[in-house]
Design a protein around this motif. Structure first.
Motif, PDB file in Angstrom:
ATOM      1  N   THR A   1      -1.733   6.082   0.835  1.00  0.00           N
ATOM      2  CA  THR A   1      -1.952   4.669   1.161  1.00  0.00           C
ATOM      3  C   THR A   1      -3.327   4.477   1.780  1.00  0.00           C
ATOM      4  O   THR A   1      -4.035   3.516   1.465  1.00  0.00           O
ATOM      5  CB  THR A   1      -0.855   4.178   2.130  1.00  0.00           C
ATOM      6  OG1 THR A   1       0.413   4.383   1.497  1.00  0.00           O
ATOM      7  CG2 THR A   1      -1.025   2.716   2.464  1.00  0.00           C
TER       8      THR A   1
ATOM      9  N   SER B   1       2.600  -5.025   0.511  1.00  0.00           N
ATOM     10  CA  SER B   1       2.714  -3.763   1.240  1.00  0.00           C
ATOM     11  C   SER B   1       1.986  -3.857   2.571  1.00  0.00           C
ATOM     12  O   SER B   1       0.760  -3.877   2.609  1.00  0.00           O
ATOM     13  CB  SER B   1       2.120  -2.615   0.409  1.00  0.00           C
ATOM     14  OG  SER B   1       2.027  -1.432   1.179  1.00  0.00           O
TER      15      SER B   1
ATOM     16  N   ALA C   1       1.823  -1.534   4.771  1.00  0.00           N
ATOM     17  CA  ALA C   1       1.117  -0.271   5.012  1.00  0.00           C
ATOM     18  C   ALA C   1      -0.253  -0.280   4.337  1.00  0.00           C
ATOM     19  O   ALA C   1      -1.263   0.116   4.932  1.00  0.00           O
ATOM     20  CB  ALA C   1       1.941   0.912   4.524  1.00  0.00           C
TER      21      ALA C   1
ATOM     22  N   GLU D   1      -2.646  -2.726   6.159  1.00  0.00           N
ATOM     23  CA  GLU D   1      -3.219  -2.144   7.381  1.00  0.00           C
ATOM     24  C   GLU D   1      -4.334  -1.154   7.052  1.00  0.00           C
ATOM     25  O   GLU D   1      -5.384  -1.152   7.695  1.00  0.00           O
ATOM     26  CB  GLU D   1      -2.125  -1.470   8.206  1.00  0.00           C
ATOM     27  CG  GLU D   1      -1.160  -2.446   8.830  1.00  0.00           C
ATOM     28  CD  GLU D   1       0.039  -1.774   9.478  1.00  0.00           C
ATOM     29  OE1 GLU D   1       0.029  -0.541   9.651  1.00  0.00           O
ATOM     30  OE2 GLU D   1       0.991  -2.492   9.817  1.00  0.00           O
TER      31      GLU D   1
END
Length: 79
Positions: free
Chosen positions: A4, A39, A41, A44
């Motif tokens: 990610t 998403s 995640a 961020e």
């Protein structure tokens, strides 16, 4: 498969290139909204990468300016 964080970094790099090319800073926010909806995640990681890359660019600009002045002052004192 990329992590990610790696995806966020790659996306931030591409978005900041698009901002530099178009002069449209709203691209960062628009992409952020799209990513955030899918998403948290990745959102961020993307925003952290945007902030880090912008901070690094500002720091490099400052460093280059400071070095330029110091080198110019050194050249004047030698001449």
């Amino acid at each position: 498969m990329p992590t990610t964080e790696e995806l966020g970094i790659a996306l931030a790099e591409d978005v900041l290139k698009a901002v530099a090319e178009t002069g449209d800073d709203s691209i960062v926010t628009e992409v952020n909204k799209i990513v955030e909806a899918a998403s948290s995640a990745l959102q961020e990681a993307y925003m952290a990468a945007v902030r880090a890359q912008r901070a690094e660019a500002k720091a490099r600009a400052f460093l280059n300016q400071r070095l330029g002045r110091a080198r110019a002052a050194g050249a004047r004192s030698e001449g």
